[in-house]
Design a protein around this motif. Sequence first.
Motif, mmCIF file in Angstrom:
data_model
loop_
_atom_site.group_PDB
_atom_site.id
_atom_site.type_symbol
_atom_site.label_atom_id
_atom_site.label_comp_id
_atom_site.label_asym_id
_atom_site.label_seq_id
_atom_site.Cartn_x
_atom_site.Cartn_y
_atom_site.Cartn_z
ATOM 1 N N ALA A 51 -2.144 -47.999 -50.188
ATOM 2 C CA ALA A 51 -2.320 -48.373 -48.784
ATOM 3 C C ALA A 51 -2.645 -49.852 -48.597
ATOM 4 O O ALA A 51 -2.729 -50.325 -47.467
ATOM 5 N N ARG A 52 -2.842 -50.577 -49.675
ATOM 6 C CA ARG A 52 -3.185 -51.995 -49.564
ATOM 7 C C ARG A 52 -1.967 -52.812 -49.117
ATOM 8 O O ARG A 52 -0.832 -52.458 -49.375
ATOM 9 N N ARG A 53 -2.231 -53.932 -48.472
ATOM 10 C CA ARG A 53 -1.156 -54.762 -47.930
ATOM 11 C C ARG A 53 -0.302 -55.341 -49.050
ATOM 12 O O ARG A 53 -0.803 -55.713 -50.115
ATOM 13 N N PRO A 54 1.023 -55.453 -48.828
ATOM 14 C CA PRO A 54 1.928 -55.950 -49.866
ATOM 15 C C PRO A 54 1.615 -57.364 -50.325
ATOM 16 O O PRO A 54 1.871 -57.713 -51.481
ATOM 17 N N SER A 55 1.077 -58.203 -49.429
ATOM 18 C CA SER A 55 0.795 -59.589 -49.793
ATOM 19 C C SER A 55 -0.461 -59.738 -50.636
ATOM 20 O O SER A 55 -0.739 -60.810 -51.171
ATOM 21 N N MET A 56 -1.221 -58.675 -50.781
ATOM 22 C CA MET A 56 -2.478 -58.736 -51.530
ATOM 23 C C MET A 56 -2.202 -58.970 -53.011
ATOM 24 O O MET A 56 -1.246 -58.457 -53.580
ATOM 25 N N ARG A 57 -3.042 -59.775 -53.636
ATOM 26 C CA ARG A 57 -3.026 -59.969 -55.078
ATOM 27 C C ARG A 57 -4.435 -59.762 -55.612
ATOM 28 O O ARG A 57 -5.408 -60.164 -54.975
ATOM 29 N N PRO A 80 -1.797 -59.208 -60.342
ATOM 30 C CA PRO A 80 -1.013 -58.026 -59.967
ATOM 31 C C PRO A 80 -1.114 -57.685 -58.484
ATOM 32 O O PRO A 80 -2.089 -58.025 -57.799
ATOM 33 N N THR A 81 -0.095 -56.999 -58.001
ATOM 34 C CA THR A 81 -0.092 -56.473 -56.635
ATOM 35 C C THR A 81 -0.674 -55.061 -56.645
ATOM 36 O O THR A 81 -0.773 -54.416 -57.696
ATOM 37 N N PRO A 82 -1.056 -54.542 -55.476
ATOM 38 C CA PRO A 82 -1.493 -53.137 -55.413
ATOM 39 C C PRO A 82 -0.455 -52.171 -55.948
ATOM 40 O O PRO A 82 -0.796 -51.176 -56.589
ATOM 41 N N ARG A 83 0.839 -52.477 -55.706
ATOM 42 C CA ARG A 83 1.898 -51.600 -56.213
ATOM 43 C C ARG A 83 1.903 -51.581 -57.742
ATOM 44 O O ARG A 83 2.157 -50.543 -58.356
ATOM 45 N N ASP A 84 1.633 -52.734 -58.363
ATOM 46 C CA ASP A 84 1.550 -52.783 -59.825
ATOM 47 C C ASP A 84 0.478 -51.823 -60.342
ATOM 48 O O ASP A 84 0.695 -51.081 -61.302
ATOM 49 N N ILE A 85 -0.699 -51.848 -59.713
ATOM 50 C CA ILE A 85 -1.810 -51.008 -60.169
ATOM 51 C C ILE A 85 -1.532 -49.546 -59.864
ATOM 52 O O ILE A 85 -1.824 -48.662 -60.682
ATOM 53 N N GLU A 86 -0.952 -49.262 -58.709
ATOM 54 C CA GLU A 86 -0.609 -47.879 -58.366
ATOM 55 C C GLU A 86 0.368 -47.298 -59.394
ATOM 56 O O GLU A 86 0.177 -46.167 -59.883
#
Length: 337
Positions: A51-57, A80-86
């Motif tokens: 759910a974190r924003r795509p621009s977040m690092r 890393p981005t939130p998608r990387d960690i997910e």
Amino acid sequence: MAGLSHRRVIIVGAGQAGLATAAALIARGMEPQRDFVLIDRSPRARRAWSARRPSMRLLSSAEHSSFPRRPLEGDPYRHPTPRDIESYLHEYEAELGVKPVWGVRALAVTPHNNGPTLRLSTTVGEVQTRNIVCATGAAARPRLPEWAADADVVGAWMHTSAYQTPEQIPPGRVLIVGGGNAGVEVASDLANSHDVTLAVRTRRTEVHARQFPTHPHFSPWRRAKAAQEPLYGHSYDALRGKGVHIQTETTGVRGDEFTFSDGSRQTYQSVIFATGYEAGDEWLPTFPQPHRRIRTSTALPGLFVAGIPTHSHVKANTLPGAWADATRIARFIHARP
């Protein structure tokens, strides 16, 4: 509740702390689904990272954002981005062979008949077990100021946990409440498309991103902030250069008119609260302090907490920190009769 009964351990939370605890228990010879089970209140495969924003690092680099002996793929120096960690956690879950029970929320935990067994109340009923690990995270619930509900703006009203892109925010003046890392990042993201004001209660120390997380902002043994988290790799001057207005602390609101600590008032069409998070430990019994000041332990035998700094150490909410908590807890559980 048949799927939760007769387990030696119930892990509440299937995020990074929960998976780290599962791995540590497996290393101690315990088998997932037979000896322990994970439950999580989220819908299936919807961890908070998604759910974190795509621009977040992440503030930490990739080499410091993973579990031991299981590094993130790609450049170790990137953030890393939130998608990387997910994706990383989803793959790790599959490697461990754990099958979380999704959509089940813990409500309370109490001793069962004053014996060594614990009773866990959940949204699907009660279950008994000898050990419970609270792994629900340090950023489980948005924190909002008491006056937040009084804000009545024509545009967006949200916490940074709901912010994704500038397109979410209608045209007009935007007030961001909170001058920490999240507030500064969202202000920078919106600066090119909106008239942005950042309300700062306490100016943060500005340090290089490589210093994360060297400045403790929580005391390990009491629920009180010991120091403000610094800005990692950001500065208020850089925001001013982008046209962001830096304002003093927001003290209240009437409709769309916000009041600041310097006595000024201003109307805004949208407001974003960058006011942090609460830990997901609201269902735990209230203890005056951790039992014997032992990290991850509580005053209730068999009840442990992983991945929450106020119950452990300042880095507990990072992946390496959650791993350290998990290995300690697994050792305690293995030693219990």
